[in-house]
Write an enzyme that holds these catalytic residues in place. Structure first.
Site, PDB file in Angstrom:
ATOM      1  N   ASP A  40       0.836  -1.198   0.000  1.00  0.00           N
ATOM      2  CA  ASP A  40       0.000   0.000   0.000  1.00  0.00           C
ATOM      3  C   ASP A  40       0.873   1.251   0.000  1.00  0.00           C
ATOM      4  O   ASP A  40       2.093   1.160   0.128  1.00  0.00           O
ATOM      5  CB  ASP A  40      -0.958  -0.004   1.213  1.00  0.00           C
ATOM      6  CG  ASP A  40      -0.225  -0.118   2.558  1.00  0.00           C
ATOM      7  OD1 ASP A  40       1.017  -0.197   2.572  1.00  0.00           O
ATOM      8  OD2 ASP A  40      -0.909  -0.127   3.593  1.00  0.00           O
TER       9      ASP A  40
ATOM     10  N   ASN B  80      -8.267   0.030  13.602  1.00  0.00           N
ATOM     11  CA  ASN B  80      -9.650  -0.114  13.122  1.00  0.00           C
ATOM     12  C   ASN B  80      -9.850  -1.433  12.375  1.00  0.00           C
ATOM     13  O   ASN B  80     -10.892  -1.652  11.777  1.00  0.00           O
ATOM     14  CB  ASN B  80      -9.998   1.049  12.186  1.00  0.00           C
ATOM     15  CG  ASN B  80      -9.087   1.109  10.977  1.00  0.00           C
ATOM     16  OD1 ASN B  80      -8.024   0.485  10.961  1.00  0.00           O
ATOM     17  ND2 ASN B  80      -9.488   1.832   9.955  1.00  0.00           N
TER      18      ASN B  80
ATOM     19  N   HIS C 198      -7.984  -2.384   9.769  1.00  0.00           N
ATOM     20  CA  HIS C 198      -7.626  -2.339   8.348  1.00  0.00           C
ATOM     21  C   HIS C 198      -6.436  -3.253   8.053  1.00  0.00           C
ATOM     22  O   HIS C 198      -5.600  -3.532   8.912  1.00  0.00           O
ATOM     23  CB  HIS C 198      -7.398  -0.903   7.855  1.00  0.00           C
ATOM     24  CG  HIS C 198      -6.116  -0.253   8.249  1.00  0.00           C
ATOM     25  ND1 HIS C 198      -5.881   1.087   8.046  1.00  0.00           N
ATOM     26  CD2 HIS C 198      -4.979  -0.727   8.822  1.00  0.00           C
ATOM     27  CE1 HIS C 198      -4.663   1.388   8.471  1.00  0.00           C
ATOM     28  NE2 HIS C 198      -4.099   0.308   8.950  1.00  0.00           N
TER      29      HIS C 198
ATOM     30  N   GLU D   9      -9.910   0.078   4.508  1.00  0.00           N
ATOM     31  CA  GLU D   9     -10.552   0.630   5.698  1.00  0.00           C
ATOM     32  C   GLU D   9     -11.956   0.045   5.876  1.00  0.00           C
ATOM     33  O   GLU D   9     -12.434  -0.714   5.017  1.00  0.00           O
ATOM     34  CB  GLU D   9     -10.621   2.162   5.567  1.00  0.00           C
ATOM     35  CG  GLU D   9      -9.280   2.834   5.251  1.00  0.00           C
ATOM     36  CD  GLU D   9      -8.347   2.955   6.462  1.00  0.00           C
ATOM     37  OE1 GLU D   9      -8.376   2.116   7.363  1.00  0.00           O
ATOM     38  OE2 GLU D   9      -7.567   3.923   6.482  1.00  0.00           O
TER      39      GLU D   9
HETATM   40  P1  PGA Z   1       1.667  -0.404  12.747  1.00  0.00           P
HETATM   41  O1  PGA Z   1       0.566  -0.243  11.609  1.00  0.00           O
HETATM   42  O2  PGA Z   1       2.447  -1.616  12.409  1.00  0.00           O
HETATM   43  O3  PGA Z   1       2.484   0.846  12.667  1.00  0.00           O
HETATM   44  O4  PGA Z   1       0.921  -0.553  14.040  1.00  0.00           O
HETATM   45  C1  PGA Z   1      -0.242  -1.316  11.283  1.00  0.00           C
HETATM   46  C2  PGA Z   1      -1.275  -0.894  10.269  1.00  0.00           C
HETATM   47  O5  PGA Z   1      -1.816   0.207  10.369  1.00  0.00           O
HETATM   48  O6  PGA Z   1      -1.561  -1.685   9.371  1.00  0.00           O
END
Ligand code: PGA
Length: 242
Positions: free
Chosen positions: A67, A136, A138, A143
């Site tokens: 992404d 959340n 995702h 999302e």
């Molecule tokens: P993080 O992000 O590894 O920085 O917690 C995870 C994500 O948002 O997919």
């Protein structure tokens, strides 16, 4: 679903790397995708060491990024492509057979989205998809409410993602959208690894792995995948009813 509860972050990183290295050893001619964020840093260190020491050969393995923030490119610190370069690609002494990074700053983001679909269609499906999980639920930038069967998407970021994005690039950028592999592409991966550490991920892991499979919790779709390895530390596991 295989759930491995690890002693700590280092143990999680090591075990995740073991699974990925074993997979590539068996299926070297494959396509892999690793996430950005804080979670995979230790895993990537272990993976780079494995490649550089000759423990695994990636000469036939292709890499595609998961992404990117729309508006940011590999030049921008905090972008996923910059993260890929600094934690993975720039450290490898023996490169992947090929790499496809998403350019979030492309003038035509819809064309960039199509380029990602075309790359995965040409060289996929994914062999290994390593994922983190957002607060959340995702996966990538899929999302809340995203369709479970979609290919690559350009989507508005959720308020939760916008709240946490400052940890990646402060106030220098304020992206509104993300470009991401779709859940359909992720779900067609032969093996999925979901990594998470820390108590802040405990509630969303419980909802994603033990709650109903609903678009409001995008990661809940992983319950339907036949080969998911959830590799998490004790703190992240503490709301699971195992
Ligand atoms: P993080 O992000 O590894 O920085 O917690 C995870 C994500 O948002 O997919």
């Amino acid at each position: 679903m295989h759930i491995t509860i690890c002693d700590d972050y280092a143990d999680m990183s090591r075990k995740a790397n073991g699974l990925v290295v074993d997979y590539i050893k068996k299926m070297p001619r494959t396509l892999v995708s690793f996430p950005g964020g804080s979670t995979p840093v230790g895993f990537l260190e272990a993976f780079v060491s494995a490649v550089n020491s000759g423990a695994v050969d990636i000469a036939e393995t292709r890499y595609v990024s998961l992404d990117e923030w729309v508006g940011l490119s590999a030049e921008d610190e905090g972008s996923c492509a910059h993260f890929n370069e600094s934690h993975l690609l720039g450290r490898l002494q023996k490169p992947f057979a090929d790499v496809h990074l998403i350019n979030g700053a492309a003038a035509d983001i819809e064309a960039e989205r199509r380029r990602l679909d075309q790359y995965i269609a040409a060289h996929g499906p994914l062999g290994v998809s390593v994922l983190g999980i957002g607060l959340n639920g995702h996966l990538g930038f899929n999302e809340e409410g995203v369709p479970f069967d979609a290919d690559a998407l350009v989507l508005p970021l959720s308020p939760v993602t916008k709240q946490v994005m400052g940890k990646y690039f402060g106030t220098r950028f304020s992206p509104e959208c993300g470009i991401t592999q779709g859940l359909g592409q992720i779900m067609r991966a032969d093996m999925i690894l979901l990594l998470a550490d820390g108590s802040k991920k405990a509630n969303i892991l419980h909802r994603a792995l033990e709650g109903p499979v609903i678009p409001d919790v995008p990661a809940s779709i992983l319950q339907k995948h036949p080969n998911v390895h959830v590799v998490i530390d004790r703190k992240a596991a503490r709301e699971l009813c195992l």
